[in-house]
Design an enzyme around this catalytic site. Structure first.
Site, mmCIF file in Angstrom:
data_model
loop_
_atom_site.group_PDB
_atom_site.id
_atom_site.type_symbol
_atom_site.label_atom_id
_atom_site.label_comp_id
_atom_site.label_asym_id
_atom_site.label_seq_id
_atom_site.Cartn_x
_atom_site.Cartn_y
_atom_site.Cartn_z
ATOM 1 N N HIS A 85 -102.661 -57.273 16.247
ATOM 2 C CA HIS A 85 -101.906 -56.811 17.415
ATOM 3 C C HIS A 85 -101.823 -55.290 17.406
ATOM 4 O O HIS A 85 -102.076 -54.633 18.411
ATOM 5 C CB HIS A 85 -100.490 -57.416 17.391
ATOM 6 C CG HIS A 85 -99.517 -56.748 18.310
ATOM 7 N ND1 HIS A 85 -98.932 -55.528 18.008
ATOM 8 C CD2 HIS A 85 -99.026 -57.106 19.525
ATOM 9 C CE1 HIS A 85 -98.143 -55.167 18.993
ATOM 10 N NE2 HIS A 85 -98.171 -56.107 19.919
ATOM 11 N N ASN A 86 -101.469 -54.711 16.257
ATOM 12 C CA ASN A 86 -101.310 -53.268 16.174
ATOM 13 C C ASN A 86 -102.635 -52.540 16.362
ATOM 14 O O ASN A 86 -102.687 -51.463 16.964
ATOM 15 C CB ASN A 86 -100.685 -52.880 14.831
ATOM 16 C CG ASN A 86 -99.209 -53.200 14.760
ATOM 17 O OD1 ASN A 86 -98.695 -53.974 15.567
ATOM 18 N ND2 ASN A 86 -98.511 -52.635 13.805
ATOM 19 N N LYS A 127 -88.754 -50.985 4.437
ATOM 20 C CA LYS A 127 -90.073 -50.361 4.438
ATOM 21 C C LYS A 127 -91.070 -51.216 3.673
ATOM 22 O O LYS A 127 -90.767 -51.750 2.609
ATOM 23 C CB LYS A 127 -89.975 -48.966 3.811
ATOM 24 C CG LYS A 127 -91.234 -48.140 3.951
ATOM 25 C CD LYS A 127 -91.027 -46.739 3.394
ATOM 26 C CE LYS A 127 -92.308 -45.920 3.521
ATOM 27 N NZ LYS A 127 -92.129 -44.572 2.945
ATOM 28 N N LYS A 131 -100.087 -59.803 13.264
ATOM 29 C CA LYS A 131 -99.395 -58.574 13.652
ATOM 30 C C LYS A 131 -100.290 -57.352 13.419
ATOM 31 O O LYS A 131 -100.298 -56.407 14.213
ATOM 32 C CB LYS A 131 -98.096 -58.442 12.848
ATOM 33 C CG LYS A 131 -97.316 -57.130 13.109
ATOM 34 C CD LYS A 131 -96.939 -56.968 14.587
ATOM 35 C CE LYS A 131 -95.839 -55.954 14.824
ATOM 36 N NZ LYS A 131 -95.979 -54.651 14.214
ATOM 37 N N GLU A 139 -103.353 -52.469 19.917
ATOM 38 C CA GLU A 139 -102.462 -51.439 20.477
ATOM 39 C C GLU A 139 -103.088 -50.047 20.329
ATOM 40 O O GLU A 139 -103.068 -49.248 21.273
ATOM 41 C CB GLU A 139 -101.127 -51.515 19.739
ATOM 42 C CG GLU A 139 -100.078 -50.505 20.159
ATOM 43 C CD GLU A 139 -98.854 -50.597 19.261
ATOM 44 O OE1 GLU A 139 -98.398 -49.539 18.780
ATOM 45 O OE2 GLU A 139 -98.361 -51.723 19.030
ATOM 46 N N ARG A 172 -78.742 -50.704 1.747
ATOM 47 C CA ARG A 172 -78.606 -50.003 0.468
ATOM 48 C C ARG A 172 -77.575 -48.871 0.551
ATOM 49 O O ARG A 172 -76.820 -48.644 -0.379
ATOM 50 C CB ARG A 172 -79.976 -49.444 0.059
ATOM 51 C CG ARG A 172 -80.028 -48.893 -1.352
ATOM 52 C CD ARG A 172 -81.426 -48.496 -1.728
ATOM 53 N NE ARG A 172 -81.980 -47.508 -0.814
ATOM 54 C CZ ARG A 172 -83.142 -46.890 -0.985
ATOM 55 N NH1 ARG A 172 -83.888 -47.200 -2.036
ATOM 56 N NH2 ARG A 172 -83.570 -46.001 -0.121
ATOM 57 N N SER A 199 -92.908 -57.456 16.975
ATOM 58 C CA SER A 199 -93.421 -56.395 17.839
ATOM 59 C C SER A 199 -92.542 -56.216 19.066
ATOM 60 O O SER A 199 -92.049 -57.179 19.647
ATOM 61 C CB SER A 199 -94.845 -56.708 18.295
ATOM 62 O OG SER A 199 -95.301 -55.680 19.159
#
Length: 472
Positions: free
Chosen positions: A188-189, A76, A185, A192, A34, A129
């Site tokens: 996974h996080n 984002k 994911k 973590e 952007r 990741s």
């Protein structure tokens, strides 16, 4: 005019690094951001001399790609993803592919997949990741959505993904339909979060009990990284303790404020686990730990008011270090068991048809939770792909049994010293609950029936019952 094979929108650090990874593996790339200034800096800097073509409008970007177009978004999560997709759609042709490689919530991915596929476009969400380093040299990739759409870019993803040391396999596989890639994911996080909290608790107990120096901690974690705890996070932790602050000369870790940030993926997992009725107490404790850490001013005030034990640790230093290592490993197994159990439950609830052994395999390299013992998880599911929980696998059962006394002694020491170990305690409570043939839920059901006529079942005959609790 030759057109580019792959396109990427979003030139943050992750986007820049991922693009360089794709180009290094032999695929031409077009990029758009952007802010044109960001694009110019990238092209003049890291992308200089590479087969990376800049575009300064979305139309120029889309026109520079060969058909069917393969476009990845690294923007984002949330509204920016929707806005970018809406801007792209009028410029695309039916059959073009959009990949959301950000940290989107899986239900958003489900919605976008339905909307785009109904309009004739291909779409999938892909967990990425490995952080900045992984994006550049090989991340773990978790694509979920249309299988046919994934096949269009499978050669690219296999080329850029991390390669497992054991067999050289690419750490990417088709996960499943809908939002399954982003769901995996998210889990996974969450794992973590659990790993990091457990490591921090191990450090805290040893620091408060033994007063170890940063150099001693470096040596301890470096040694642990040679054995069963070998993992990226243990390696990172060992390295953290080597870094000195340039201003004070003290170990940098000792001058960092004890407030942990979070981006919300751990919280998402806790909320979803509650929705699905799957217990993940270690991971939820890790989320709680970050929340409590952020309440720094309240804690400072409370520390001047509230009292705790004054007992000092008087045992063998090495014995405690070894016990903490064993407790950390046992707690870690419980944390992963909770994560894999949630994946199994979600697979049934959302019809994802997840292969848990394969998921563990693609986490072996590239990602933040990469660890030696992920091979053990894959082996457990290879032995029994219907395994209800990792804890009942024979090998994991033996592993925990051999460390159980040390695990319990560490929790006792923490209680005696007043050192909080919420995640490690939660792991042990999970283990003890899961191995209990009978839990006190009979009393809870009695209470519920007493005040709300919620009924109960009996141990001696089938059926649903309600009692008149008024004592005659």
């Amino acid at each position: 005019m030759n057109k580019q094979v792959f396109g990427l929108i979003g030139l943050g650090v992750m986007g820049q690094n991922f693009v360089q990874n794709v180009e290094r593996n032999g695929f031409s790339v077009a990029v758009y951001n952007r802010s044109s200034e960001t694009t110019e800096k990238f092209i003049a800097g890291p992308a200089a001399g590479k087969n990376i073509k800049p575009a300064y409008t979305l139309k120029e970007f889309v026109d520079s790609l060969e058909s069917p177009r393969r476009i990845m978004l690294l923007v984002k999560a949330g509204a920016p993803v929707d806005a970018t997709i809406q801007q792209l759609i009028p410029l695309l042709d039916k059959g073009d592919l959009i990949i959301d490689g950000g940290n989107s919530f899986f239900t958003d991915t489900e919605r976008r997949a339905k909307e785009l596929e109904s309009q004739g476009f291909n779409f999938f969400g892909m967990g990425v990741s490995g952080g900045e380093e992984g994006a550049l040299w090989g991340p773990s990739l978790m694509p979920g959505g249309s299988r046919d759409a994934y096949k269009e870019v499978e050669p690219i993803m296999k080329a850029v993904a991390a390669k497992a040391e054991e067999d050289g396999e690419s750490c990417v596989t088709y996960i499943g339909p809908g939002g399954s890639g982003h769901y995996v994911k998210m889990v996974h996080n969450g794992i973590e979060y659990g790993d990091m909290q457990l490591i921090a608790e191990a450090y805290d107990l040893l620091k408060q009990a033994l007063g170890l120096s940063a150099q001693q901690f470096h040596e301890i974690f470096a040694e642990w990284n040679k054995g069963e705890l070998s993992s990226f996070l243990i390696e990172v932790t060992a390295n953290v303790f080597k870094k000195l602050d340039e201003e004070t000369g003290k170990p940098l870790v000792d001058v960092i404020l004890d407030k942990a940030g979070q981006k919300g993926t751990g919280k998402w997992m806790s909320i979803n686990a509650l929705d699905l009725g799957s217990a993940i107490p270690t991971i939820t404790s890790a989320v709680d730990g970050r929340i409590l850490s952020s309440q720094k001013e309240e804690r400072v005030n409370a520390a001047s008011i509230l009292t705790g034990p004054t007992k000092k640790y008087e045992g063998s230093s090495q014995k405690l270090i070894d016990a903490v290592r064993d407790a950390l490993y046992a707690s870690k197994i419980c944390s992963y068991a909770q994560g894999m159990s949630l994946l199994k439950r979600a697979s049934e609830e959302y019809n994802y048809n997840l292969d848990l052994g394969i998921i563990a395999k693609i986490w072996r390299a590239g990602c933040i939770i990469r660890a030696r013992f992920l091979n053990d998880i894959t082996n457990a599911y290879n032995r029994n792909n219907e395994l209800p929980n990792l804890l009942v696998d024979g090998e994991f059962q033996k592993t925990i049994d051999a460390r159980q006394d040390a695990w319990r002694s560490v929790i006792k020491s923490a209680i005696d010293l007043g050192v909080p170990m919420p995640a490690m305690s939660a792991s042990l409570a999970y283990y003890d609950s899961y191995r209990s043939e009978r839990l006190p839920a009979n009393l809870i059901q009695a209470q519920r029936d007493f005040f709300g006529a919620h009924t109960f079942e009996r141990i001696d005959k089938p059926g649903i019952f309600h009692a008149d609790w008024e004592v005659k």
